[in-house]
Design a protein around this motif. Sequence first.
Motif, PDB file in Angstrom:
ATOM      1  N   VAL A   1       0.861  -1.179   0.000  1.00  0.00           N
ATOM      2  CA  VAL A   1       0.000   0.000   0.000  1.00  0.00           C
ATOM      3  C   VAL A   1       0.898   1.230   0.000  1.00  0.00           C
ATOM      4  O   VAL A   1       1.762   1.374   0.866  1.00  0.00           O
ATOM      5  N   PHE A   2       0.702   2.096  -0.978  1.00  0.00           N
ATOM      6  CA  PHE A   2       1.493   3.310  -1.093  1.00  0.00           C
ATOM      7  C   PHE A   2       0.692   4.511  -0.604  1.00  0.00           C
ATOM      8  O   PHE A   2      -0.536   4.560  -0.763  1.00  0.00           O
ATOM      9  N   ASN A   3       1.376   5.486  -0.051  1.00  0.00           N
ATOM     10  CA  ASN A   3       0.765   6.780   0.200  1.00  0.00           C
ATOM     11  C   ASN A   3       0.233   7.301  -1.135  1.00  0.00           C
ATOM     12  O   ASN A   3       1.007   7.497  -2.078  1.00  0.00           O
ATOM     13  N   PRO A   4      -1.092   7.517  -1.283  1.00  0.00           N
ATOM     14  CA  PRO A   4      -1.637   7.891  -2.592  1.00  0.00           C
ATOM     15  C   PRO A   4      -1.205   9.256  -3.102  1.00  0.00           C
ATOM     16  O   PRO A   4      -1.456   9.583  -4.268  1.00  0.00           O
ATOM     17  N   VAL A   5      -0.540  10.052  -2.268  1.00  0.00           N
ATOM     18  CA  VAL A   5      -0.041  11.345  -2.733  1.00  0.00           C
ATOM     19  C   VAL A   5       0.850  11.179  -3.960  1.00  0.00           C
ATOM     20  O   VAL A   5       0.895  12.044  -4.839  1.00  0.00           O
ATOM     21  N   TYR A   6       1.535  10.036  -4.067  1.00  0.00           N
ATOM     22  CA  TYR A   6       2.494   9.839  -5.155  1.00  0.00           C
ATOM     23  C   TYR A   6       1.891   9.152  -6.371  1.00  0.00           C
ATOM     24  O   TYR A   6       2.577   8.958  -7.375  1.00  0.00           O
ATOM     25  N   GLY A   7       0.631   8.749  -6.297  1.00  0.00           N
ATOM     26  CA  GLY A   7      -0.073   8.247  -7.469  1.00  0.00           C
ATOM     27  C   GLY A   7       0.462   6.953  -8.044  1.00  0.00           C
ATOM     28  O   GLY A   7       0.349   6.721  -9.246  1.00  0.00           O
ATOM     29  N   GLN A   8       1.010   6.066  -7.205  1.00  0.00           N
ATOM     30  CA  GLN A   8       1.672   4.869  -7.714  1.00  0.00           C
ATOM     31  C   GLN A   8       0.807   3.617  -7.696  1.00  0.00           C
ATOM     32  O   GLN A   8       1.059   2.672  -8.447  1.00  0.00           O
TER      33      GLN A   8
END
Length: 445
Positions: free
Chosen positions: A321-328
Amino acid sequence: MGRKYASGRAVVIGGGYAGLVAARALADHFGEVVLVERDHVDADTGVHPSAPQGYHAHAMLARGGELLEQLFPGLRGELEADGAPVFDYGLGIDFLLPGGFAPRQPTGVMIQSFTRDELERRIRRRVLDLPEVTPMPGTRCEGLLRDASGRVRGVRYATAGADPEELTADLVVDASGRTSKLEDWLRADGVAVPPKRVVKARVTYTSMNFDRPEDRPADYQIAYQMLFAPEVRQAGVLLAVERGRWTCSLFAYDDEPPTDDSGYLAFAKGLGNPHLAEQIEQRTVQEPTHRYTNLDNQWRQYHAVKEWPERLVALGDAVCVFNPVYGQGLTVAAMGADLLGRMLADRGPEQGLDGLARAYQRRLARLVLPPWTLSTNSDLMWSPGGQPLAARIAHWYNERLLRVSVRDAAVWARFVRVVNMVGSPALLFHPAVALKVLTAPSRGR
């Protein structure tokens, strides 16, 4: 394409975005792909009911867009016909970096902006139309079936008010997202799973959709101000999306952007990129405002499990799970599905499926590592004291790189390729770039 496992069955746990792209990849190789989904979804369902981030701004990086077009030919054109613009990243984004606005020049990197809701609806319709796919909505997956050797041979499932049943499979794919129970199931079977890696982000999103009138055209498709630790603690993004709307997400570190109309506008007016507030102020129609918090980065270390069971793979948010700020996240899930499809295609007929699962998790980890490093190195710097030396050096380099990018379009174009996963991170350390970064004036000079 001849299906290598035409008489076989694959089971996908989870019918959200990652499960859908996985099912599409598996349909090229198996005679039946069963989509086990706990929520009651159908062809008209858009964003998954259990995806709290689904109503916020989503970025589909260029690599993800390419892979989706391969899996679902014509998807980009369908979305574009509905008003989701396709544009050059360098021309269409009014991007405020920590040191100023990025150059508005062509980069050759094409992207498209749309809502997660519309993307998921169109993908779900395509997947459910596949003759190989059998949907099982309203069905809870309650555990794995394993044979005497430990090989996974299917799943246990239950519907409301019914006793658990068994569903056999030649391959099981966990795509059930961040709430996946796979770790618990493995540990219950005596499989040692290393602790997951967690880097807290402490960022909150507040988002709304509103009208984008044709009589007030903008010279950008996206207006963006990025968060940057530790100084830039408030930011936002505005995306042109389908059906004549804007999607706006405001975000803050260790704070919560307001949900009321006046507070939302006031927050946007406090940003350095004026376009967000300009468009919010002119809105005449708006949809409900949503807030999303708890944006931690989490990576389950399945690639390091020594006794990983045969015939079981995991991908998407069920792994990382990625921090969605980076859009990955959307792009990495598509890359995971593509990797699974390619590994199945590359196996000779005499190999079968044994040996695939552990190799897949290891290759997926190599795929995940670059975006994980980019995301977590940035998030660690909200509290720079005591952080690893490597993370501090990387953040120092990135800060200078972004300042150079403001006045050097060639460096900015390299950065764009890397963040869109169509270029190697090595592009940013080429001697010609590194020299500019290392000799850049110190901040404030």
